[in-house]
Design a protein around this motif. Structure first.
Motif, PDB file in Angstrom:
ATOM      1  N   ASP A  19     -14.225   8.245   2.489  1.00  0.00           N
ATOM      2  CA  ASP A  19     -13.994   9.597   2.995  1.00  0.00           C
ATOM      3  C   ASP A  19     -13.350  10.472   1.927  1.00  0.00           C
ATOM      4  O   ASP A  19     -12.936   9.992   0.871  1.00  0.00           O
ATOM      5  N   SER A  20     -13.258  11.760   2.232  1.00  0.00           N
ATOM      6  CA  SER A  20     -12.660  12.734   1.317  1.00  0.00           C
ATOM      7  C   SER A  20     -12.060  13.857   2.151  1.00  0.00           C
ATOM      8  O   SER A  20     -12.543  14.153   3.260  1.00  0.00           O
ATOM      9  N   SER A  21     -11.028  14.492   1.614  1.00  0.00           N
ATOM     10  CA  SER A  21     -10.416  15.644   2.296  1.00  0.00           C
ATOM     11  C   SER A  21     -11.275  16.906   2.197  1.00  0.00           C
ATOM     12  O   SER A  21     -10.992  17.897   2.868  1.00  0.00           O
ATOM     13  N   GLU A  22     -12.310  16.846   1.367  1.00  0.00           N
ATOM     14  CA  GLU A  22     -13.084  18.061   1.048  1.00  0.00           C
ATOM     15  C   GLU A  22     -13.598  18.838   2.274  1.00  0.00           C
ATOM     16  O   GLU A  22     -13.542  20.080   2.271  1.00  0.00           O
ATOM     17  N   PRO A  23     -14.091  18.179   3.320  1.00  0.00           N
ATOM     18  CA  PRO A  23     -14.585  18.948   4.466  1.00  0.00           C
ATOM     19  C   PRO A  23     -13.529  19.855   5.106  1.00  0.00           C
ATOM     20  O   PRO A  23     -13.895  20.781   5.833  1.00  0.00           O
ATOM     21  N   TRP A  24     -12.249  19.620   4.855  1.00  0.00           N
ATOM     22  CA  TRP A  24     -11.186  20.448   5.447  1.00  0.00           C
ATOM     23  C   TRP A  24     -10.707  21.550   4.508  1.00  0.00           C
ATOM     24  O   TRP A  24      -9.798  22.290   4.845  1.00  0.00           O
ATOM     25  N   ARG A  25     -11.292  21.667   3.312  1.00  0.00           N
ATOM     26  CA  ARG A  25     -10.722  22.558   2.308  1.00  0.00           C
ATOM     27  C   ARG A  25     -10.630  24.004   2.794  1.00  0.00           C
ATOM     28  O   ARG A  25      -9.562  24.639   2.690  1.00  0.00           O
ATOM     29  N   PRO A  50      -6.291  16.103   6.994  1.00  0.00           N
ATOM     30  CA  PRO A  50      -5.247  16.681   6.141  1.00  0.00           C
ATOM     31  C   PRO A  50      -4.697  17.963   6.784  1.00  0.00           C
ATOM     32  O   PRO A  50      -5.459  18.765   7.308  1.00  0.00           O
ATOM     33  N   LYS A  51      -3.344  18.115   6.737  1.00  0.00           N
ATOM     34  CA  LYS A  51      -2.713  19.228   7.450  1.00  0.00           C
ATOM     35  C   LYS A  51      -2.360  20.393   6.544  1.00  0.00           C
ATOM     36  O   LYS A  51      -2.057  21.481   7.025  1.00  0.00           O
ATOM     37  N   ASP A  52      -2.281  20.175   5.241  1.00  0.00           N
ATOM     38  CA  ASP A  52      -1.838  21.249   4.336  1.00  0.00           C
ATOM     39  C   ASP A  52      -2.413  21.006   2.938  1.00  0.00           C
ATOM     40  O   ASP A  52      -3.126  20.022   2.709  1.00  0.00           O
ATOM     41  N   ARG A  53      -2.075  21.902   2.023  1.00  0.00           N
ATOM     42  CA  ARG A  53      -2.630  21.811   0.660  1.00  0.00           C
ATOM     43  C   ARG A  53      -2.278  20.488  -0.018  1.00  0.00           C
ATOM     44  O   ARG A  53      -3.104  19.884  -0.696  1.00  0.00           O
ATOM     45  N   ARG A  54      -1.041  20.051   0.166  1.00  0.00           N
ATOM     46  CA  ARG A  54      -0.629  18.788  -0.465  1.00  0.00           C
ATOM     47  C   ARG A  54      -1.491  17.620   0.027  1.00  0.00           C
ATOM     48  O   ARG A  54      -1.913  16.768  -0.762  1.00  0.00           O
ATOM     49  N   MET A  55      -1.761  17.602   1.311  1.00  0.00           N
ATOM     50  CA  MET A  55      -2.535  16.491   1.865  1.00  0.00           C
ATOM     51  C   MET A  55      -4.005  16.526   1.450  1.00  0.00           C
ATOM     52  O   MET A  55      -4.714  15.534   1.652  1.00  0.00           O
ATOM     53  N   MET A  56      -4.456  17.636   0.859  1.00  0.00           N
ATOM     54  CA  MET A  56      -5.810  17.623   0.284  1.00  0.00           C
ATOM     55  C   MET A  56      -5.884  16.568  -0.827  1.00  0.00           C
ATOM     56  O   MET A  56      -6.941  16.016  -1.097  1.00  0.00           O
ATOM     57  N   HIS A  57      -4.737  16.289  -1.470  1.00  0.00           N
ATOM     58  CA  HIS A  57      -4.663  15.257  -2.511  1.00  0.00           C
ATOM     59  C   HIS A  57      -4.312  13.887  -1.924  1.00  0.00           C
ATOM     60  O   HIS A  57      -4.801  12.869  -2.392  1.00  0.00           O
ATOM     61  N   SER A  58      -3.400  13.876  -0.970  1.00  0.00           N
ATOM     62  CA  SER A  58      -2.773  12.616  -0.543  1.00  0.00           C
ATOM     63  C   SER A  58      -3.406  11.988   0.700  1.00  0.00           C
ATOM     64  O   SER A  58      -3.036  10.877   1.086  1.00  0.00           O
ATOM     65  N   TRP A  59      -4.383  12.679   1.305  1.00  0.00           N
ATOM     66  CA  TRP A  59      -4.924  12.208   2.593  1.00  0.00           C
ATOM     67  C   TRP A  59      -5.622  10.846   2.482  1.00  0.00           C
ATOM     68  O   TRP A  59      -6.360  10.590   1.509  1.00  0.00           O
ATOM     69  N   LEU A  60      -5.373  10.004   3.497  1.00  0.00           N
ATOM     70  CA  LEU A  60      -6.069   8.717   3.657  1.00  0.00           C
ATOM     71  C   LEU A  60      -6.651   8.690   5.062  1.00  0.00           C
ATOM     72  O   LEU A  60      -5.903   8.728   6.050  1.00  0.00           O
ATOM     73  N   SER A  61      -7.966   8.643   5.165  1.00  0.00           N
ATOM     74  CA  SER A  61      -8.587   8.605   6.495  1.00  0.00           C
ATOM     75  C   SER A  61      -8.287   7.272   7.178  1.00  0.00           C
ATOM     76  O   SER A  61      -7.974   6.272   6.524  1.00  0.00           O
ATOM     77  N   ILE A  77       0.862  -1.187   0.000  1.00  0.00           N
ATOM     78  CA  ILE A  77       0.000   0.000   0.000  1.00  0.00           C
ATOM     79  C   ILE A  77       0.897   1.236   0.000  1.00  0.00           C
ATOM     80  O   ILE A  77       1.620   1.483   0.974  1.00  0.00           O
ATOM     81  N   ARG A  78       0.860   1.974  -1.102  1.00  0.00           N
ATOM     82  CA  ARG A  78       1.602   3.243  -1.142  1.00  0.00           C
ATOM     83  C   ARG A  78       0.758   4.296  -0.441  1.00  0.00           C
ATOM     84  O   ARG A  78      -0.013   5.043  -1.057  1.00  0.00           O
ATOM     85  N   ILE A  79       0.925   4.329   0.880  1.00  0.00           N
ATOM     86  CA  ILE A  79       0.104   5.228   1.691  1.00  0.00           C
ATOM     87  C   ILE A  79       0.439   6.674   1.332  1.00  0.00           C
ATOM     88  O   ILE A  79       1.611   7.032   1.165  1.00  0.00           O
ATOM     89  N   GLY A  80      -0.607   7.472   1.205  1.00  0.00           N
ATOM     90  CA  GLY A  80      -0.410   8.905   0.966  1.00  0.00           C
ATOM     91  C   GLY A  80      -0.071   9.582   2.283  1.00  0.00           C
ATOM     92  O   GLY A  80       1.085   9.534   2.734  1.00  0.00           O
ATOM     93  N   SER A  81      -1.058  10.224   2.906  1.00  0.00           N
ATOM     94  CA  SER A  81      -0.856  10.900   4.198  1.00  0.00           C
ATOM     95  C   SER A  81      -1.993  10.472   5.106  1.00  0.00           C
ATOM     96  O   SER A  81      -3.113  10.968   4.978  1.00  0.00           O
ATOM     97  N   SER A  82      -1.689   9.541   6.033  1.00  0.00           N
ATOM     98  CA  SER A  82      -2.753   9.004   6.886  1.00  0.00           C
ATOM     99  C   SER A  82      -2.614   9.574   8.289  1.00  0.00           C
ATOM    100  O   SER A  82      -1.731   9.172   9.065  1.00  0.00           O
ATOM    101  N   PHE A  83      -3.449  10.535   8.560  1.00  0.00           N
ATOM    102  CA  PHE A  83      -3.496  11.280   9.823  1.00  0.00           C
ATOM    103  C   PHE A  83      -4.969  11.544  10.112  1.00  0.00           C
ATOM    104  O   PHE A  83      -5.815  11.329   9.245  1.00  0.00           O
ATOM    105  N   PRO A  84      -5.269  12.045  11.323  1.00  0.00           N
ATOM    106  CA  PRO A  84      -6.691  12.307  11.603  1.00  0.00           C
ATOM    107  C   PRO A  84      -7.339  13.261  10.602  1.00  0.00           C
ATOM    108  O   PRO A  84      -8.526  13.124  10.294  1.00  0.00           O
TER     109      PRO A  84
END
Ligand code: NAI
Ligand code: 15L
Length: 267
Positions: free
Chosen positions: A229-235, A171-182, A162-169
């Protein structure tokens, strides 16, 4: 055949603590391991086995008796090569050798987006894209994927990398809007990676259903991973942060800041 004993490495880490909770119930025994403290077993179904992945004999004992492994342990950020060599490169060799000796059938390997970190954020790639690791850490994950491929071709041990993107509670920044994994999507992906039959060596990107994904998972469609899930709620919150310069690596490369770390040591 149902699992008897599932091994979770890296159990003291950020994702390990999540999966220690969420993978219980998948097997009668969950064995958790790390080099860092994990506390006492949580219940009679749990075994706590401290282990340094760089220690071949200790890894062999850790794996003995297990029939599947979720491998999260190791250095998880860019570090000097010598550190990455011990935990990740020697570590993954020790793990697969122990798996071969003890008849482990399935490994879920926490690979990373840093295996392809030097692609630009303007590009969309799939699992077949040439790897472009963005540091020693990314190189070690790339080596881990090759180890998985070799142990399948040679010994029939199956792996999902699994090429994990960014798995955190969140997304912390603009990049993680793309890479976030809930965490929920991570749990779904790990479960499918453990139980889907005939995966051979499958590479899958670990990202939620974010709006502007860089990664296309058609090559892993057989896993049936459907992120919820989606990063959208944090945009709004994330885009309220100051924007990086257009030529800042965090805004250029899929691997973000990792592409610009180091050199380490006496350089
Ligand atoms: P983490 O750094 O919190 O956890 C890694 C664990 O591995 C730590 O508890 C550490 O003590 C253990 N470890 C380090 N060296 C070891 C050694 N020599 N022997 C035994 N254990 C050792 O990292 P996190 O975020 O929980 O990530 C888990 C896995 O997923 C890592 O392999 C990481 O590379 C990978 N990953 C995580 C991502 C994320 O967004 N959280 C993104 C991409 C990959
Ligand atoms: C990783 O591979 C790291 O383990 C994690 O801490 C994050 O930095 C993540 O990638 C990321 O790219 O956001």
């Amino acid at each position: 055949t149902p699992l008897q004993r599932l091994l979770l490495t890296g159990a003291a880490g950020g994702l390990g603590q999540v999966l220690r909770q969420r993978l219980r119930g998948l097997a009668p025994v969950l064995r958790v391991s790390d080099i860092a403290g994990m506390g006492a077993p949580r219940d009679a179904q749990e075994e706590v086995v401290p282990c340094d992945l760089a220690d071949k004999q200790a890894v062999d004992a850790m794996v003995a008796g297990c029939d599947a492994i979720v491998h999260l342990g190791g250095v998880s950020v860019e570090r000097p090569f010598e550190e990455v060599l011990e935990a990740n490169i020697k570590g993954i060799f020790h793990l697969y050798e122990a798996a071969r000796r003890h008849g482990v059938k399935r490994i879920v390997f926490a690979s990373s987006n840093h295996v392809i970190g030097f692609y630009q954020q303007s590009e969309k790639i799939d699992a077949h894209a040439r790897r472009r690791p963005d540091g020693y850490y990314g190189l070690s994950k790339s080596f881990g994927e090759d180890m998985a491929s070799f142990y399948f071709d040679r010994y029939g041990i199956e792996t999902v990398s699994i090429r994990i993107g960014s798995s955190f509670p969140a997304p912390k920044d603009r990049r993680m809007m793309h890479s976030w994994l809930s965490y929920d999507d991570l749990v779904q992906l790990v479960e499918k990676s453990l139980f889907t039959p005939n995966v051979g060596h499958t590479v899958v990107y670990g990202a939620s259903a974010n709006r502007d994904l860089w990664w296309d998972n058609h090559a892993a469609a057989h896993l049936g991973f459907v992120p919820k899930d989606s990063s959208e709620p944090w945009r709004a919150q994330v885009e309220a942060q100051p924007a990086p310069a257009a030529n800042d690596p965090v805004a250029v490369y899929q691997g973000g800041a990792f592409t610009a770390q180091g050199p380490f040591g006496d350089a």
